[in-house]
Write an enzyme that holds these catalytic residues in place. Sequence first.
Site, PDB file in Angstrom:
ATOM      1  N   LYS A 114       0.875  -1.179   0.000  1.00 45.97           N
ATOM      2  CA  LYS A 114       0.000   0.000   0.000  1.00 45.97           C
ATOM      3  C   LYS A 114       0.905   1.219   0.000  1.00 45.97           C
ATOM      4  CE  LYS A 114      -4.529   0.534   0.734  1.00 45.97           C
ATOM      5  NZ  LYS A 114      -5.458  -0.515   0.362  1.00 45.97           N
TER       6      LYS A 114
HETATM    7  N1  GLU Z   1      -7.436  -0.220  -2.792  1.00 42.47           N
HETATM    8  C1  GLU Z   1      -8.169  -1.419  -2.988  1.00 42.47           C
HETATM    9  C2  GLU Z   1      -8.093  -2.294  -1.751  1.00 42.47           C
HETATM   10  O1  GLU Z   1      -7.850  -1.813  -0.662  1.00 42.47           O
HETATM   11  C3  GLU Z   1      -7.788  -2.142  -4.278  1.00 42.47           C
HETATM   12  C4  GLU Z   1      -6.376  -2.613  -4.372  1.00 42.47           C
HETATM   13  C5  GLU Z   1      -5.995  -3.150  -5.760  1.00 42.47           C
HETATM   14  O2  GLU Z   1      -6.846  -3.253  -6.617  1.00 42.47           O
HETATM   15  O3  GLU Z   1      -4.809  -3.455  -5.908  1.00 42.47           O
HETATM   16  O4  GLU Z   1      -8.361  -3.469  -1.795  1.00 42.47           O
END
Ligand code: GLU
Length: 428
Positions: A114
């Site tokens: 992240k």
């Molecule tokens: N931000 C989204 C999550 O927390 C999607 C992450 C992604 O598609 O890589 O799952």
Amino acid sequence: MVEERNDSKKAQRSIYENVKMQFSKAADIMGLDLNICKILACTDNEIQVHFPVKMDDGRIEMFCGYRVQHNNVLGPYKGGLRYHPDVDIDDVRALATWMTWKCSLANIPFGGAKGGIKLDPFRYSLTELEHITRRFTFALGMNIGPEYDIPAPDVNTNPQIMAWIMDTYLSTMPADERNRNIHVVTGKPIASGGSLGRDKATGQGVVLTIQEWAKDHDFELKGATYTMQGFGNVGSWAGRLLKPLGSTLIAVEDHTGAIYNKEGIDPDELTAYVQEHGGILGYSKAEVIDHEGFWRTKADIFIPAALENQITAETAHWLDVKMVAEGANGPTDPEGDEILQSKGIFVIPDILCNSGGVIVSYFEWLQNKRSEFWDLEEVDGKLHKIIIKAYRKVQGTALELNTDWRTAAYVVALRRLERVYQERGIFP
Ligand code: GLU
């Protein structure tokens, strides 16, 4: 439209502490190998960058950005980027860790990561946001990559931002390598290599898990009521997809305030309103209520679809619902969780409930690698299959270990990671 958006005050304990508490509970119950426990309790890499950007008026502003890579034993690091003033290293560590569990639970070949930039994106012009995004991507350099670490949208980021990241990343590569590396990000606009169905995927996953819960509990979604916190990408799509099933949205809270209408708030109309005004406040077909009034609104289902640490010792007492479907990441802290359990409120945990987004990100990544373009039916069908399989696995594990669904979801994810570590061993 942004993925999620809510500016609620930060809670006392860091969400990284919450993840660690949830992790130890699951590790104890399943008897996770202690050596593997040590590995998974740490993040692999933590990248922090400071970079200058020239503003529209000629001033230079400095920004701080992060990318935390938690674990990649199952595949390339994967996870969103958020733009928010509260972003800090501890939050990003927690969110990266949740991505590892989420991908493992869904049985897709990704690890967890992240990232984000500490800023309030609503204070900047579109041109400034583009320059901030491009300079951040440049600062990350080869710490991201289509087979190494693949960002996606998260809070306050969207397909346009993904297109800028892709373009910047590809512009730094040799000309003959550009076109085969567009899978460096997912959640792109369709014309730039995005997948049909990615935009609605997280909200759709939320609704699919709610439907499955309803089937299991002989609960009629037609005529049911629900409340929702956050009306960004996840919340608005969940609302738009619940509408044809006959469920009624009666209260919504976001960063601008809270609204209520016992006759129902139309999710399509509210989506159009939020797109124009940036928040729900001022929507004329509902009355304004206060924060506590929102949380105390009696309904069948509550969908937190904003930020973390919202269901706490305080708000969990106020909730008067049968079920909570966690569209956000980490919306419930451990104290809130205990209270929900003692009140008999069923929780579909975040790493299952909101996994639709990363599952369809996986489809986008596959389509890019294979130079394919799947139709919506194919995307929807495959999403349904994967998320329901994960749902059933969590259900079976909860029964097997006589535990709550959050712990069971962790156990499913951890068992897969444990098996892979045991098979591969540790180098050297
Ligand atoms: N931000 C989204 C999550 O927390 C999607 C992450 C992604 O598609 O890589 O799952």
